[in-house]
Design an enzyme around this catalytic site. Structure first.
Site, short mmCIF file in Angstrom:
data_model
loop_
_atom_site.label_atom_id
_atom_site.label_comp_id
_atom_site.label_asym_id
_atom_site.label_seq_id
_atom_site.Cartn_x
_atom_site.Cartn_y
_atom_site.Cartn_z
N GLU A 181 -1.75 -7.17 9.70
CA GLU A 181 -0.39 -6.55 10.08
C GLU A 181 -0.31 -5.19 9.56
OE1 GLU A 181 2.20 -9.61 8.45
OE2 GLU A 181 3.64 -7.89 7.70
N GLU B 6 7.76 -5.03 12.16
CA GLU B 6 8.93 -5.02 10.97
C GLU B 6 9.17 -3.59 10.88
OE1 GLU B 6 5.97 -6.01 7.37
OE2 GLU B 6 7.35 -4.45 6.57
N HIS C 167 9.38 -10.78 10.31
CA HIS C 167 9.24 -10.11 8.93
C HIS C 167 10.37 -10.79 8.10
CE1 HIS C 167 10.20 -6.49 6.40
NE2 HIS C 167 9.23 -7.06 5.74
N LYS D 181 -0.15 -14.59 2.82
CA LYS D 181 -0.70 -13.17 3.09
C LYS D 181 -0.81 -12.47 2.06
CE LYS D 181 2.88 -10.56 5.03
NZ LYS D 181 3.76 -10.67 6.06
N ALA E 281 0.62 -1.21 -0.04
CA ALA E 281 0.00 -0.08 0.01
C ALA E 281 1.01 1.31 -0.06
CB ALA E 281 -1.03 0.19 1.29
N ASP F 256 -2.08 -7.55 5.41
CA ASP F 256 -1.04 -6.61 5.77
C ASP F 256 -1.20 -5.30 5.26
OD1 ASP F 256 1.39 -5.31 6.20
OD2 ASP F 256 2.76 -6.82 5.15
N GLU G 184 8.01 -16.41 7.22
CA GLU G 184 7.41 -15.98 6.09
C GLU G 184 8.31 -16.28 4.78
OE1 GLU G 184 7.49 -11.58 5.99
OE2 GLU G 184 5.98 -11.50 4.56
N LYS H 162 -1.68 -8.64 0.54
CA LYS H 162 -1.71 -7.09 0.99
C LYS H 162 -2.96 -6.36 0.79
CE LYS H 162 2.70 -7.16 1.29
NZ LYS H 162 3.48 -6.68 2.70
MG MG Z 1 4.54 -6.60 6.52
#
Ligand code: MG
Length: 367
Positions: free
Chosen positions: A223, A249, A299, A166, A23, A197, A319, A168
């Site tokens: 997240e 992170e 992270h 995950k 993002a 996230d 991850e 986004k």
């Molecule tokens: Mg992240």
């Protein structure tokens, strides 16, 4: 007792194998400062750090001009003392990302040396709590991917054995986030974790508005919902949300994690070994989380975090974002969706030195 004789600093750029976007940013290149610490008795240790595209040359300059010269003649076994002294020596620029990233390159080199000296793999030397950890992938969940592509890659990850993926979030409209997540959930079913996230893109009001919609789809965690310095916002969100809040992170010291934990402002601790300043502070944060019954899901940097998540009892997830394949011959071993730490002494990463040296755009030797 041996002493540190020289420090070699190399700087390599590693482009990501696939485009990565969220993002607020794109992953441009992994700037990778390497540190090789050589001892008077001929032994050595290798450490590294990273950025995702800016600041790498500043990390190298801090290492070259201020940190590496302080190592010469020191006892490499005094890892805690060295970390603390280097932090205080750079007090004017810490707490901060550049300093922590530089400290990590040195600290990981000292741990590598110490583990090799003792014939121990990192995961055993640091605790040896778990033989394996579950793996989720982020590599198929980037924000620019279409819903069809998200679904395709999530289903593929599930078929490969990954335990979760995950995705986004942070599309301008909530409806778009929701439609993307719903498409993935319908495709993978209930037996597969989906994490989201936001990369710090929301205000508290927007995070509060979106959180129930994510929770409705049984999302595993939310997240970085807010800017990392909005501790009070995270506290209020964590108190009201019905899904776990994951943070870490973008925190750069054990003290910052202490602030979050004391405030009950997060549920999942995502401490990043490079950004927190190395293995020495990473373990402090993981143990702090353990004392407070919080899970650790670090992270990125899976090649190093595979050994750290298995070292501690509360390491919950690894991850999956492969990034060192161009400069290392070793690969993270994954069986049935669980990562198994390397048993080779040291960090467990088999560096391809001719390739690292070929790619190096800067090289400095301090002695
Ligand atoms: Mg992240």
């Amino acid at each position: 007792m041996t002493t540190i004789r020289s420090v070699e600093i190399l700087h390599v750029d590693l482009p990501p194998p696939v485009p990565r976007s969220d993002a607020i940013q794109s992953f441009v290149t992994q700037e990778t400062p390497f540190v090789r610490i050589r001892m008077a008795d001929g032994s050595e240790g290798t450490g590294y750090s990273y950025t995702i595209g800016t600041g790498g040359s500043s990390v190298v300059a801090l290492l070259r001009d201020h940190l590496a010269p302080r190592l010469i003649g020191r006892d490499p076994a005094r890892v805690e003392q060295i970390w603390r002294e280097l932090l205080f020596a750079t007090h004017a620029t810490s707490v901060g990302a550049i300093t922590s990233l530089a400290l990590c390159a040195i600290d990981t080199a000292l741990w590598d040396w110490r583990c090799c000296r003792d014939g121990q793999p990192l995961w055993r030397a640091a605790g040896g709590a778990q033989a394996s950890v579950p793996v989720y992938t982020t590599e198929g969940g980037w924000l620019h991917l279409s819903p069809d592509e998200l679904v395709r890659q999530s289903v593929e990850a599930q078929s490969q054995g990954f335990k979760g993926a995950k995705v986004k979030v942070g599309k301008p409209r909530l409806a778009e986030d929701r439609a993307r997540l719903r498409a993935v959930r319908e495709a993978v079913g209930d037996g597969f974790e989906i994490m989201v996230d936001a990369n710090q893109c929301f205000t508290l009001g927007e995070a509060l508005r979106r959180a129930p919609h994510y929770a409705e789809l049984a999302i595993g965690w939310f997240e970085e919902p807010l800017p990392a310095d909005d501790l009070e916002g995270h506290r209020r969100l964590a108190a009201q949300a019905t899904l776990p809040i994951a943070v870490g992170e973008s925190l750069y010291s054990p003290g910052q994690f202490g602030d979050y934990v004391r405030a009950q402002a997060c549920h999942i601790v995502q401490v990043d070994v490079a950004r927190v300043g190395g293995i020495t502070p990473w373990l402090k944060v993981a143990h702090l989380a353990e004392c407070c019954n919080l899970a650790v899901a670090p992270h990125f940097l899976m090649e190093l975090h595979v050994s750290l998540t298995t070292a501690v009892p509360n390491g919950a997830w690894l991850e999956y974002i492969p990034q060192l394949d161009a400069v290392a011959s070793s690969r993270v071993q994954i069986a049935d969706g669980r990562a198994v730490p390397p048993e080779t002494p040291g960090l467990g990463i088999a560096w391809d030195w001719p390739e690292i040296e070929r790619r190096s755009k800067a090289r400095h030797v301090i002695n």
